[in-house]
Design a protein around this motif. Structure first.
Motif, PDB file in Angstrom:
ATOM      1  N   LYS A 195       8.304   1.214  -4.519  1.00 52.77           N
ATOM      2  CA  LYS A 195       8.145   2.626  -4.731  1.00 52.77           C
ATOM      3  C   LYS A 195       7.413   3.192  -5.961  1.00 52.77           C
ATOM      4  O   LYS A 195       6.622   3.795  -6.284  1.00 52.77           O
ATOM      5  CB  LYS A 195       9.435   3.329  -4.191  1.00 52.77           C
ATOM      6  N   ASP A 196       8.115   2.395  -6.898  1.00 50.13           N
ATOM      7  CA  ASP A 196       8.009   3.022  -8.456  1.00 50.13           C
ATOM      8  C   ASP A 196       6.446   2.154  -9.145  1.00 50.13           C
ATOM      9  O   ASP A 196       6.012   2.577 -10.087  1.00 50.13           O
ATOM     10  CB  ASP A 196       9.055   2.710  -9.128  1.00 50.13           C
ATOM     11  N   PHE A 197       6.225   1.163  -8.433  1.00 52.00           N
ATOM     12  CA  PHE A 197       5.154   0.288  -8.767  1.00 52.00           C
ATOM     13  C   PHE A 197       4.310   0.143  -7.455  1.00 52.00           C
ATOM     14  O   PHE A 197       4.102  -1.129  -7.112  1.00 52.00           O
ATOM     15  CB  PHE A 197       5.523  -0.886  -9.613  1.00 52.00           C
ATOM     16  N   PRO A 198       3.413   0.953  -6.982  1.00 52.88           N
ATOM     17  CA  PRO A 198       2.523   0.745  -5.829  1.00 52.88           C
ATOM     18  C   PRO A 198       1.637  -0.377  -5.858  1.00 52.88           C
ATOM     19  O   PRO A 198       1.184  -0.749  -5.024  1.00 52.88           O
ATOM     20  CB  PRO A 198       2.082   2.358  -5.772  1.00 52.88           C
ATOM     21  N   ASP A 199       1.354  -0.650  -7.269  1.00 50.15           N
ATOM     22  CA  ASP A 199       0.013  -1.567  -7.249  1.00 50.15           C
ATOM     23  C   ASP A 199       0.553  -2.974  -7.415  1.00 50.15           C
ATOM     24  O   ASP A 199      -0.118  -3.881  -7.508  1.00 50.15           O
ATOM     25  CB  ASP A 199      -0.745  -1.229  -8.688  1.00 50.15           C
ATOM     26  N   ARG A 378       4.717  -2.163   3.358  1.00 52.26           N
ATOM     27  CA  ARG A 378       4.304  -2.466   2.105  1.00 52.26           C
ATOM     28  C   ARG A 378       2.695  -2.954   2.123  1.00 52.26           C
ATOM     29  O   ARG A 378       2.119  -2.376   1.425  1.00 52.26           O
ATOM     30  CB  ARG A 378       4.869  -3.329   1.499  1.00 52.26           C
ATOM     31  N   ALA A 379       2.521  -3.747   3.019  1.00 54.06           N
ATOM     32  CA  ALA A 379       0.922  -4.355   3.121  1.00 54.06           C
ATOM     33  C   ALA A 379       0.212  -3.123   3.438  1.00 54.06           C
ATOM     34  O   ALA A 379      -0.849  -3.043   2.907  1.00 54.06           O
ATOM     35  CB  ALA A 379       1.269  -5.367   4.064  1.00 54.06           C
ATOM     36  N   LEU A 380       0.611  -2.380   4.497  1.00 53.41           N
ATOM     37  CA  LEU A 380      -0.235  -1.358   4.913  1.00 53.41           C
ATOM     38  C   LEU A 380      -0.550  -0.204   3.793  1.00 53.41           C
ATOM     39  O   LEU A 380      -1.509   0.420   3.610  1.00 53.41           O
ATOM     40  CB  LEU A 380       0.403  -0.672   6.037  1.00 53.41           C
ATOM     41  N   ALA A 383      -2.966  -1.378   1.303  1.00 47.35           N
ATOM     42  CA  ALA A 383      -4.443  -1.466   1.711  1.00 47.35           C
ATOM     43  C   ALA A 383      -4.787   0.074   1.587  1.00 47.35           C
ATOM     44  O   ALA A 383      -6.055   0.230   1.017  1.00 47.35           O
ATOM     45  CB  ALA A 383      -4.282  -1.926   3.148  1.00 47.35           C
ATOM     46  N   LYS A 384      -3.731   1.110   1.891  1.00 44.80           N
ATOM     47  CA  LYS A 384      -4.386   2.224   1.690  1.00 44.80           C
ATOM     48  C   LYS A 384      -4.528   2.694   0.259  1.00 44.80           C
ATOM     49  O   LYS A 384      -5.258   3.398  -0.228  1.00 44.80           O
ATOM     50  CB  LYS A 384      -3.075   3.117   2.340  1.00 44.80           C
ATOM     51  N   GLU A 388      -7.874   4.250  -1.722  1.00 41.18           N
ATOM     52  CA  GLU A 388      -7.933   5.481  -2.484  1.00 41.18           C
ATOM     53  C   GLU A 388      -8.560   4.801  -3.976  1.00 41.18           C
ATOM     54  O   GLU A 388      -9.146   5.841  -4.645  1.00 41.18           O
ATOM     55  CB  GLU A 388      -6.513   5.827  -2.604  1.00 41.18           C
ATOM     56  N   GLN A 389      -8.001   3.998  -4.551  1.00 45.88           N
ATOM     57  CA  GLN A 389      -8.653   3.691  -5.727  1.00 45.88           C
ATOM     58  C   GLN A 389     -10.054   3.228  -5.837  1.00 45.88           C
ATOM     59  O   GLN A 389     -10.859   3.829  -6.855  1.00 45.88           O
ATOM     60  CB  GLN A 389      -7.984   2.328  -6.379  1.00 45.88           C
ATOM     61  N   LEU A 390     -10.808   2.720  -4.651  1.00 44.32           N
ATOM     62  CA  LEU A 390     -11.942   2.540  -4.748  1.00 44.32           C
ATOM     63  C   LEU A 390     -12.859   4.022  -4.394  1.00 44.32           C
ATOM     64  O   LEU A 390     -13.929   4.085  -4.984  1.00 44.32           O
ATOM     65  CB  LEU A 390     -12.345   1.653  -3.445  1.00 44.32           C
ATOM     66  N   SER A 391     -12.196   4.863  -3.793  1.00 45.66           N
ATOM     67  CA  SER A 391     -12.912   6.251  -3.326  1.00 45.66           C
ATOM     68  C   SER A 391     -12.948   6.811  -4.893  1.00 45.66           C
ATOM     69  O   SER A 391     -13.646   7.742  -5.014  1.00 45.66           O
ATOM     70  CB  SER A 391     -12.115   7.010  -2.505  1.00 45.66           C
TER      71      SER A 391
END
Length: 392
Positions: A195-199, A378-380, A383-384, A388-391
């Motif tokens: 949760k605290d480190f989504p990357d 977490r895998a899903l 991916a999301k 979002e980062q690409l967008s």
């Protein structure tokens, strides 16, 4: 969740009416635990507003104390919740302010057990930080505090003791016919980490587990197994010719295992006391070109203060230190940007409810399936997050 609550709170299969006695210093955790129990009871159609039973341990000016329970407990299935590590409480002793030690908390626990003895249907103790847990074995003429504590509670009529991440769970051999459950909150830790480190990537090319010493190998091995990543280990080389602060000082940390270069490293241990070992390991893995460093300790007590960790965070040696709310956390620690609090109250509530209703606790002791579900979710999410980062 509703079906689960009905199973745990059906009136037919409970051992006895549930009562929770929270000792001084454990009220915050006890209220969180009770909130889950009350919510589940209402979901099951039962009208409960509280399970807490008021109690106190007042002291005379001479220092003598007594335990008082302020309502009936006859026929109750009692759960005493105690935090022997809460050093924030004080009492007056001959006109001076005296800080409560683990010995004082344990003595108050015995006082309240005495007050309930002969009346309650069953007595259980929730003691996350095990009293005397670090003095669990004898080398020569030494006390066996933890083993004797367990035997003493058993002789007083306690049926079950629930603890978390015991320093050495083999101490339960002192009470082979008393219930002793040693829980490990791996699921809660990973949930908070994600949760605290989504990357954060838990791919074996990006992430690995490192045990801080041979004593913590089993708990770190479990993390490595469920995550499917490599496991390394540090060996603590000690100077056995000297004793400093009750222990042989560490000379060096020797690393054994695969390369940590370019990987995020996660270290799990039962306790951060002075914190010197954690900082030494952080510096060691960073010298080996590790990416980020995360550490978790069930009991993050920081006996030597927080300044060294502040400096390590500013220097980039540590990226996150995780600790549970199973023992007292000083307010200044909770406000540190590098500290992440893991809430374990729901886990305790599940366990109390399961014991109170005589249902299996095997899934609570081994949360492997829950961790697998968490990893899939977490895998899903990753991916999301990548999309979002690409967008952007």
């Amino acid at each position: 969740m509703v079906m689960e609550s009905k199973t745990l709170f059906s009136a037919e299969n409970r051992v006895a009416p549930l009562g929770i006695i929270s000792l001084a210093g454990a009220q915050e955790l006890s209220k969180k635990v009770e909130a889950h129990l009350v919510r589940w009871a209402k979901l099951a159609g039962l009208d409960y507003d509280t399970f807490l039973i008021e109690s106190s341990c007042p002291r005379f000016s001479s220092g003598d104390g007594k335990g008082m329970i302020n309502s009936t407990v006859r026929g109750y299935d009692l759960f005493f919740i105690v935090d022997v590590g809460n050093y924030s409480l004080t009492y007056n002793y001959f006109g001076q302010e005296n800080r409560m030690s683990p010995d004082d908390h344990y003595q108050d626990l015995k006082r309240l057990i005495q007050a309930a003895s002969g009346k309650a249907h069953r007595m259980n103790v929730v003691m996350p930080l095990l009293y005397g847990g670090r003095q669990h074995r004898r080398s020569y003429r030494e006390s066996l505090d933890c083993a004797y504590m367990l035997q003493e509670l058993q002789h007083m009529g306690v049926s079950n003791l629930l603890t978390f991440d015991a320093h050495d769970p083999r101490v339960q051999n002192a009470v082979p016919v008393m219930g002793f459950d040693n829980l490990m909150p791996e699921y809660q830790v990973l949930k908070k980490l994600f949760k605290d480190f989504p990357d954060l990537s838990t791919d074996k090319n990006d992430f690995m587990i490192v045990s801080p010493d041979e004593g913590a190998l089993n708990r770190n091995m479990h993390y490595a197994s469920v995550l499917g990543v490599e496991l390394g280990m540090f060996y603590k080389r000690r100077d056995y010719s000297r004793i400093v602060d009750g222990r042989n000082p560490i000379v060096a940390h020797e690393y054994l295992g695969a390369s940590v270069e370019g990987k995020d490293v996660f270290v799990a241990d039962d306790i951060i006391s002075s914190g010197e070992s954690v900082l030494d390991i952080a510096e060691n893995v960073k010298d080996r070109r590790a990416n980020r460093f995360f550490a978790y300790a069930t009991y993050a007590i920081f006996t030597n203060g927080l300044e060294k960790f502040d400096k390590a965070y500013e220097q980039g040696l540590i990226d996150g230190i995780f600790g549970s709310n199973l023992t007292y956390l000083k307010p200044e620690l909770r406000n540190r940007p590098w500290f992440h609090e893991v809430d374990v109250s729901k886990y305790i509530a599940y366990f109390i409810s399961a014991l109170n209703h005589d249902v299996s606790i095997s899934s609570l002791l081994d949360p492997h399936s829950k961790i697998e579900a968490l990893l899939k979710k977490r895998a899903l999410e990753r991916a999301k997050y990548a999309d979002e980062q690409l967008s952007l």
